[in-house]
Design a protein around this motif. Sequence first.
Motif, PDB file in Angstrom:
ATOM      1  N   ILE A  87      70.685  35.969  90.780  1.00 34.08           N
ATOM      2  CA  ILE A  87      70.820  37.243  91.478  1.00 34.08           C
ATOM      3  C   ILE A  87      69.430  37.712  91.895  1.00 34.08           C
ATOM      4  CG2 ILE A  87      71.554  39.656  91.268  1.00 34.08           C
ATOM      5  CD1 ILE A  87      73.645  38.706  89.235  1.00 34.08           C
ATOM      6  N   GLY A  88      69.201  37.790  93.196  1.00 32.40           N
ATOM      7  CA  GLY A  88      67.879  38.145  93.699  1.00 32.40           C
ATOM      8  C   GLY A  88      66.830  37.129  93.311  1.00 32.40           C
ATOM      9  N   TRP A  89      67.220  35.878  93.210  1.00 35.10           N
ATOM     10  CA  TRP A  89      66.375  34.842  92.609  1.00 35.10           C
ATOM     11  C   TRP A  89      65.312  34.357  93.580  1.00 35.10           C
ATOM     12  CZ3 TRP A  89      67.420  29.147  91.194  1.00 35.10           C
ATOM     13  CH2 TRP A  89      66.679  28.795  90.067  1.00 35.10           C
ATOM     14  N   SER A  90      64.126  34.929  93.459  1.00 36.82           N
ATOM     15  CA  SER A  90      63.008  34.470  94.291  1.00 36.82           C
ATOM     16  C   SER A  90      61.703  34.560  93.508  1.00 36.82           C
ATOM     17  CB  SER A  90      62.900  35.330  95.560  1.00 36.82           C
ATOM     18  OG  SER A  90      62.675  36.684  95.226  1.00 36.82           O
ATOM     19  N   ALA A  91      61.814  34.835  92.198  1.00 35.75           N
ATOM     20  CA  ALA A  91      60.614  35.050  91.390  1.00 35.75           C
ATOM     21  C   ALA A  91      60.802  34.407  90.023  1.00 35.75           C
ATOM     22  CB  ALA A  91      60.361  36.547  91.230  1.00 35.75           C
ATOM     23  N   PRO A  92      59.724  34.251  89.261  1.00 34.92           N
ATOM     24  CA  PRO A  92      59.852  33.715  87.897  1.00 34.92           C
ATOM     25  C   PRO A  92      60.762  34.573  87.035  1.00 34.92           C
ATOM     26  CG  PRO A  92      57.556  33.716  88.608  1.00 34.92           C
ATOM     27  CD  PRO A  92      58.320  34.473  89.643  1.00 34.92           C
ATOM     28  N   TYR A  93      61.215  34.004  85.938  1.00 35.82           N
ATOM     29  CA  TYR A  93      62.147  34.673  85.024  1.00 35.82           C
ATOM     30  C   TYR A  93      61.659  36.061  84.632  1.00 35.82           C
ATOM     31  CZ  TYR A  93      64.853  35.587  80.791  1.00 35.82           C
ATOM     32  OH  TYR A  93      65.657  36.169  79.849  1.00 35.82           O
ATOM     33  N   SER A  94      60.403  36.162  84.267  1.00 42.06           N
ATOM     34  CA  SER A  94      59.886  37.416  83.720  1.00 42.06           C
ATOM     35  C   SER A  94      59.742  38.518  84.770  1.00 42.06           C
ATOM     36  CB  SER A  94      58.526  37.179  83.050  1.00 42.06           C
ATOM     37  OG  SER A  94      57.587  36.680  83.974  1.00 42.06           O
ATOM     38  N   GLU A  95      59.794  38.174  86.059  1.00 38.43           N
ATOM     39  CA  GLU A  95      59.577  39.183  87.089  1.00 38.43           C
ATOM     40  C   GLU A  95      60.862  39.890  87.522  1.00 38.43           C
ATOM     41  OE1 GLU A  95      57.141  37.902  90.321  1.00 38.43           O
ATOM     42  OE2 GLU A  95      55.642  36.993  89.003  1.00 38.43           O
ATOM     43  N   SER A  96      61.988  39.536  86.911  1.00 35.77           N
ATOM     44  CA  SER A  96      63.217  40.286  87.171  1.00 35.77           C
ATOM     45  C   SER A  96      63.510  41.267  86.043  1.00 35.77           C
ATOM     46  CB  SER A  96      64.405  39.323  87.342  1.00 35.77           C
ATOM     47  OG  SER A  96      64.571  38.515  86.192  1.00 35.77           O
ATOM     48  N   ASP A  97      62.543  41.419  85.124  1.00 36.95           N
ATOM     49  CA  ASP A  97      62.764  42.314  83.991  1.00 36.95           C
ATOM     50  C   ASP A  97      62.878  43.768  84.435  1.00 36.95           C
ATOM     51  OD1 ASP A  97      59.922  42.236  84.572  1.00 36.95           O
ATOM     52  OD2 ASP A  97      59.635  43.431  82.751  1.00 36.95           O
ATOM     53  N   ILE A  98      62.218  44.126  85.546  1.00 42.68           N
ATOM     54  CA  ILE A  98      62.296  45.507  86.044  1.00 42.68           C
ATOM     55  C   ILE A  98      63.734  45.838  86.416  1.00 42.68           C
ATOM     56  CG2 ILE A  98      61.562  47.091  87.866  1.00 42.68           C
ATOM     57  CD1 ILE A  98      58.914  45.594  87.968  1.00 42.68           C
ATOM     58  N   GLN A  99      64.370  44.923  87.144  1.00 44.83           N
ATOM     59  CA  GLN A  99      65.768  45.136  87.533  1.00 44.83           C
ATOM     60  C   GLN A  99      66.678  45.109  86.306  1.00 44.83           C
ATOM     61  OE1 GLN A  99      63.736  42.854  89.475  1.00 44.83           O
ATOM     62  NE2 GLN A  99      63.347  44.712  90.672  1.00 44.83           N
ATOM     63  N   ALA A 100      66.393  44.202  85.366  1.00 42.96           N
ATOM     64  CA  ALA A 100      67.206  44.126  84.146  1.00 42.96           C
ATOM     65  C   ALA A 100      67.133  45.436  83.363  1.00 42.96           C
ATOM     66  CB  ALA A 100      66.739  42.958  83.281  1.00 42.96           C
ATOM     67  N   LYS A 101      65.935  46.035  83.286  1.00 45.24           N
ATOM     68  CA  LYS A 101      65.772  47.317  82.590  1.00 45.24           C
ATOM     69  C   LYS A 101      66.615  48.397  83.270  1.00 45.24           C
ATOM     70  CE  LYS A 101      60.949  46.562  81.217  1.00 45.24           C
ATOM     71  NZ  LYS A 101      59.557  47.021  81.468  1.00 45.24           N
ATOM     72  N   GLU A 102      66.499  48.489  84.585  1.00 49.47           N
ATOM     73  CA  GLU A 102      67.228  49.543  85.301  1.00 49.47           C
ATOM     74  C   GLU A 102      68.729  49.372  85.152  1.00 49.47           C
ATOM     75  OE1 GLU A 102      66.478  51.302  88.826  1.00 49.47           O
ATOM     76  OE2 GLU A 102      64.293  51.291  88.710  1.00 49.47           O
ATOM     77  N   ILE A 103      69.201  48.122  85.232  1.00 47.55           N
ATOM     78  CA  ILE A 103      70.628  47.875  85.063  1.00 47.55           C
ATOM     79  C   ILE A 103      71.061  48.296  83.664  1.00 47.55           C
ATOM     80  CG2 ILE A 103      72.388  46.062  84.911  1.00 47.55           C
ATOM     81  CD1 ILE A 103      70.747  44.568  87.102  1.00 47.55           C
ATOM     82  N   ALA A 104      70.240  47.974  82.658  1.00 45.98           N
ATOM     83  CA  ALA A 104      70.562  48.341  81.271  1.00 45.98           C
ATOM     84  C   ALA A 104      70.680  49.851  81.114  1.00 45.98           C
ATOM     85  CB  ALA A 104      69.498  47.789  80.325  1.00 45.98           C
ATOM     86  N   PHE A 105      69.756  50.590  81.710  1.00 44.03           N
ATOM     87  CA  PHE A 105      69.777  52.050  81.579  1.00 44.03           C
ATOM     88  C   PHE A 105      70.900  52.674  82.404  1.00 44.03           C
ATOM     89  CE2 PHE A 105      64.985  51.564  80.799  1.00 44.03           C
ATOM     90  CZ  PHE A 105      65.185  51.424  79.432  1.00 44.03           C
ATOM     91  N   LYS A 106      71.147  52.142  83.604  1.00 43.87           N
ATOM     92  CA  LYS A 106      72.149  52.741  84.486  1.00 43.87           C
ATOM     93  C   LYS A 106      73.577  52.502  84.014  1.00 43.87           C
ATOM     94  CE  LYS A 106      69.429  53.149  88.716  1.00 43.87           C
ATOM     95  NZ  LYS A 106      69.505  54.625  88.659  1.00 43.87           N
ATOM     96  N   VAL A 107      73.835  51.349  83.380  1.00 45.17           N
ATOM     97  CA  VAL A 107      75.196  51.145  82.870  1.00 45.17           C
ATOM     98  C   VAL A 107      75.476  52.110  81.713  1.00 45.17           C
ATOM     99  CG1 VAL A 107      75.452  48.746  83.623  1.00 45.17           C
ATOM    100  CG2 VAL A 107      74.452  49.225  81.373  1.00 45.17           C
ATOM    101  N   GLN A 108      74.431  52.452  80.961  1.00 48.48           N
ATOM    102  CA  GLN A 108      74.626  53.418  79.875  1.00 48.48           C
ATOM    103  C   GLN A 108      74.851  54.817  80.431  1.00 48.48           C
ATOM    104  OE1 GLN A 108      71.910  52.830  76.316  1.00 48.48           O
ATOM    105  NE2 GLN A 108      70.982  51.334  77.715  1.00 48.48           N
ATOM    106  N   GLU A 109      74.146  55.139  81.516  1.00 47.14           N
ATOM    107  CA  GLU A 109      74.313  56.455  82.138  1.00 47.14           C
ATOM    108  C   GLU A 109      75.671  56.581  82.831  1.00 47.14           C
ATOM    109  OE1 GLU A 109      71.117  56.755  84.850  1.00 47.14           O
ATOM    110  OE2 GLU A 109      69.551  56.865  83.319  1.00 47.14           O
TER     111      GLU A 109
END
Length: 304
Positions: free
Chosen positions: A231-253
């Motif tokens: 998903i949005g795969w154009s960068a190394p594994y660690s560079e999608s952590d920003i999106q992973a964080k936001e998804i984690a927070f937004k699903v809780q909200e």
Amino acid sequence: MTNTNSKFKQKRIDNMRWSGVSSLSNLPSLPNDGKSPALKIPLFYLNRVSVNNYEDDIYFINNTDETLHFVAPFRLHRHLDDARAKLSDISDKNIKSMRFYSDDIDRLYTSVLPKQAVRIDRTHIIYDSDDLIQYFIHVPFKGLNTHHGIWRFNMVEKGGVNKPYPLLWNDFSKPTHMVSCNCLFEDSDIPIEPTVYEERSTLLDSLIESLGTSNALFILAINDVLYRYRIGWSAPYSESDIQAKEIAFKVQESNPNDAEAVKEIIQAVYDFWFNEGFVKNISLQACAEIFALYQTFMTHKKNI
């Protein structure tokens, strides 16, 4: 399989040949007279090398003309359930399971050259002779009409390997003695590549330091899904952590009720960070995995 408490020692042998004379194979070549039936040649095979009167080293041989990005002679996992890890467990043992998804990371080889053999195990002719020895071996694959995949080989033999042991023939057929040899290329089936384990470990440490262990495990698990389904795969594994964080927070909200609602959240996150429509055709199965993670995470939070 011989079990030792010492760290596994890697070893490589170059310029191995399937036919002809070599230190790993004494099979003679058939005459090239046009009369003898053509022999199948293995793309990958196992063989043993004597260490002493009682022990043999077992080698995996890359019999192709291509360098293998990695050879993983152990189970690879898709997600935390495969690795028997839990979002609700912040113990050191569980964090280790999440960190590498394997206890055998010291057996991982990278850049295995053509005709190169790599040591994967040691067996004892007495202690292991009556045991069923099983190996799971994973190597990368890139086909002409398919994206990157992973070959998974599963073999079981009483007493282990005692002669050249093909894992896959050059016509991509399965040797009859193999339990299975499958090419995994569907996003839902393909595991996390072991070459990103170190990167995952560094990311996990950073997340634990900034957000605490429970949140860190949740975000890492989401990032695994983003990586596997590209998903949005154009960068190394660690560079999608920003999106992973936001998804984690937004699903809780947002408290989504199903995978479709999670899909909308993922789309909105990527639209914000990149541009509208940057991520298209998000797999609903990926969203279902993240929805299941969210449910598990929230259940744990309520029980604290």
